[in-house]
Design a protein around this motif. Structure first.
Motif, PDB file in Angstrom:
ATOM      1  N   VAL A   1      32.129  -5.989 -17.685  1.00 38.74           N
ATOM      2  CA  VAL A   1      31.443  -6.701 -16.610  1.00 38.74           C
ATOM      3  C   VAL A   1      31.402  -5.785 -15.396  1.00 38.74           C
ATOM      4  O   VAL A   1      32.414  -5.192 -15.016  1.00 38.74           O
ATOM      5  CB  VAL A   1      32.166  -8.024 -16.254  1.00 38.74           C
ATOM      6  N   VAL A   2      30.227  -5.668 -14.790  1.00 36.89           N
ATOM      7  CA  VAL A   2      30.059  -4.852 -13.596  1.00 36.89           C
ATOM      8  C   VAL A   2      29.643  -5.760 -12.449  1.00 36.89           C
ATOM      9  O   VAL A   2      28.640  -6.468 -12.532  1.00 36.89           O
ATOM     10  CB  VAL A   2      28.995  -3.758 -13.806  1.00 36.89           C
ATOM     11  N   GLY A   3      30.429  -5.765 -11.379  1.00 33.75           N
ATOM     12  CA  GLY A   3      30.115  -6.634 -10.246  1.00 33.75           C
ATOM     13  C   GLY A   3      30.162  -8.091 -10.654  1.00 33.75           C
ATOM     14  O   GLY A   3      31.092  -8.549 -11.306  1.00 33.75           O
TER      15      GLY A   3
ATOM     16  N   ALA B   1      30.287   3.538 -15.525  1.00 31.62           N
ATOM     17  CA  ALA B   1      29.799   2.378 -14.767  1.00 31.62           C
ATOM     18  C   ALA B   1      30.880   1.770 -13.880  1.00 31.62           C
ATOM     19  O   ALA B   1      30.658   0.722 -13.275  1.00 31.62           O
ATOM     20  CB  ALA B   1      29.268   1.318 -15.731  1.00 31.62           C
ATOM     21  N   SER B   2      32.053   2.387 -13.821  1.00 26.92           N
ATOM     22  CA  SER B   2      33.178   1.906 -12.994  1.00 26.92           C
ATOM     23  C   SER B   2      33.538   0.454 -13.332  1.00 26.92           C
ATOM     24  O   SER B   2      33.742  -0.380 -12.444  1.00 26.92           O
ATOM     25  CB  SER B   2      32.836   2.025 -11.500  1.00 26.92           C
ATOM     26  N   VAL B   3      33.612   0.178 -14.614  1.00 27.05           N
ATOM     27  CA  VAL B   3      33.970  -1.176 -15.062  1.00 27.05           C
ATOM     28  C   VAL B   3      35.422  -1.476 -14.698  1.00 27.05           C
ATOM     29  O   VAL B   3      36.305  -0.619 -14.853  1.00 27.05           O
ATOM     30  CB  VAL B   3      33.760  -1.307 -16.588  1.00 27.05           C
ATOM     31  N   THR B   4      35.651  -2.673 -14.209  1.00 21.98           N
ATOM     32  CA  THR B   4      37.014  -3.095 -13.867  1.00 21.98           C
ATOM     33  C   THR B   4      37.470  -4.321 -14.633  1.00 21.98           C
ATOM     34  O   THR B   4      38.666  -4.601 -14.689  1.00 21.98           O
ATOM     35  CB  THR B   4      37.119  -3.405 -12.362  1.00 21.98           C
ATOM     36  N   THR B   5      36.531  -5.077 -15.221  1.00 24.35           N
ATOM     37  CA  THR B   5      36.859  -6.351 -15.856  1.00 24.35           C
ATOM     38  C   THR B   5      36.187  -6.475 -17.211  1.00 24.35           C
ATOM     39  O   THR B   5      35.035  -6.059 -17.387  1.00 24.35           O
ATOM     40  CB  THR B   5      36.405  -7.534 -14.966  1.00 24.35           C
TER      41      THR B   5
ATOM     42  N   PHE C   1      40.096  -4.102 -17.103  1.00 28.80           N
ATOM     43  CA  PHE C   1      39.780  -2.974 -17.975  1.00 28.80           C
ATOM     44  C   PHE C   1      40.625  -1.769 -17.579  1.00 28.80           C
ATOM     45  O   PHE C   1      40.628  -1.349 -16.422  1.00 28.80           O
ATOM     46  CB  PHE C   1      38.297  -2.618 -17.878  1.00 28.80           C
ATOM     47  N   ALA C   2      41.350  -1.230 -18.540  1.00 28.78           N
ATOM     48  CA  ALA C   2      42.147  -0.024 -18.325  1.00 28.78           C
ATOM     49  C   ALA C   2      41.594   1.072 -19.232  1.00 28.78           C
ATOM     50  O   ALA C   2      41.676   0.957 -20.463  1.00 28.78           O
ATOM     51  CB  ALA C   2      43.620  -0.281 -18.639  1.00 28.78           C
TER      52      ALA C   2
END
Length: 374
Positions: free
Chosen positions: A237-239, A305-309, A319-320
């Motif tokens: 998920v992005v943003g 995409a700098s995904v965090t979740t 997301f790691a």
């Protein structure tokens, strides 16, 4: 006590496992070594040299070439190609070493001469490949056919030929019915290319998706074949917008590229049992390579995409990204398996009787001197 011997056209299982494992380990180590800065720099210099030679050839035949590092550009049309890692010969060198270990009979060889000859042949092949790619740049269909299909298949034949000649192996000892093998491979390649993507999606992709479902981690979920290019469906998920499918530049047919060569080997073998086992093994290895490719492509796309979740059915988690060393190892394993399927597997299915490991000659056994009979 009677010693059981293997059939004359078979290899003892421990010896067979040793050969396969050796080739796979050499490929894996080779692709890991390619990431070392000195090796990267060395093959970068090779790529620049290939670009320089290709520019000279193209200028000689009338093309207005502007050379910038590894990029060749037509100053009139603006078309350009770059001599990347796919064309610098590094993967062919690694594959040649792996195939040599598979077919090596022992004995003395002028290894320096063999290595120099193989390098010249491989770099000449890649130089011709670069020139032909530039010439066909105005016809995208022809360029893709040459770059993605014809050149890799011919490179497998080139490596096998170089190793057989270099090691002094009679062709018929390594390849049963070589003319038949080449004919079947050519026909299979022509028939496979137009339907490769469709049949790969129908056969190998479901197996790869099963492997992805079994594998740990929640990022990559499935390989999705659509009307256009295939993509890898993820839980990223992005943003505020869920990004379910990351366009990772993923092409399933890249992982079944070796199929025409495998088909040719199985056709020459001809016996139902080995053919069935060989076909199942080939499909399984291609599916494993494809699953690894989906995992590494997903990681690259998510990091980019700098995904965090991650969000999916009934779960949400941060997301790691994979560690750099683990990701590099997975990419090397993917490359090693793809090259094993293309360069080693067709010979492994066909060449059923590798020579035994070299052993030291034993002195003749003499009966003890019991003296003269009285």
């Amino acid at each position: 006590m009677i010693e059981r011997r293997a059939a004359p056209d078979r290899v003892p299982i421990p010896r067979l496992v040793y050969l396969w494992a050796t080739a796979a380990i050499v490929l894996l180590a080779g692709f890991l070594l390619l990431e070392a800065p000195p090796v990267t720099a060395a093959f970068g210099a090779v790529a620049e040299l290939l670009a320089l030679c290709a520019a000279a050839i193209l200028r000689a035949v009338g093309y207005p070439i502007v050379l910038s590092g590894i990029e060749l550009r037509d100053s009139v049309s603006g078309h350009a190609i770059a001599v990347t890692q796919a064309c610098d010969g590094s993967s062919l060198v690694i594959a040649a070493i792996a195939v040599s270990l598979w077919l090596w009979k022992g004995g003395r060889h002028d290894l320096l001469l063999l290595a120099a000859t193989a390098l010249i042949a491989i770099f000449s092949f890649n130089l011709l490949r670069v020139v032909l790619l530039f010439v066909s740049i105005g016809a995208p269909g022809l360029m893709d056919l040459q770059h993605l299909y014809v050149a890799p298949l011919l490179s497998a034949v080139l490596v096998a030929g170089l190793v057989l000649v270099g090691l002094g192996l009679p062709l018929r000892d390594a390849v049963r019915s070589p003319i038949l093998w080449l004919a079947v491979a050519a026909v299979a390649a022509i028939a496979w290319y137009p339907v490769a993507e469709m049949l790969t999606c129908a056969t190998v992709v479901p197996i790869a998706n099963t492997l992805l479902w079994i594998a740990p981690g929640e990022l990559e979920q499935a390989i999705v074949c659509g009307a256009g290019n295939a993509t890898v469906s993820t839980a990223a998920v992005v943003g505020y917008e869920p990004l379910r499918v990351l366009d990772a530049g993923f092409y399933p047919s890249d992982f079944t590229l070796a199929l025409p060569l495998v088909v040719a080997s199985l056709a020459v073998v001809g016996k139902p049992g080995p053919v069935i086992r060989g076909a199942l093994l080939a499909v399984a290895l291609m599916a494993v390579a494809m699953a690894l490719g989906a995992m590494t492509a997903s990681q690259d796309a998510a990091i980019g995409a700098s995904v965090t979740t991650l969000m999916g059915r009934g779960f949400s988690a941060p997301f790691a990204p994979m560690g750099e060393m683990l990701l590099a190892l997975l990419k090397a394993a993917q490359n090693a398996l793809v090259h094993f399927n293309l360069f080693v597997l067709p010979l492994a299915l066909l060449y059923r009787k590798p020579a035994p490991l070299p052993t030291r000659a034993q002195p003749p056994v003499r009966s003890p001197n019991r003296g003269r009979r009285r």
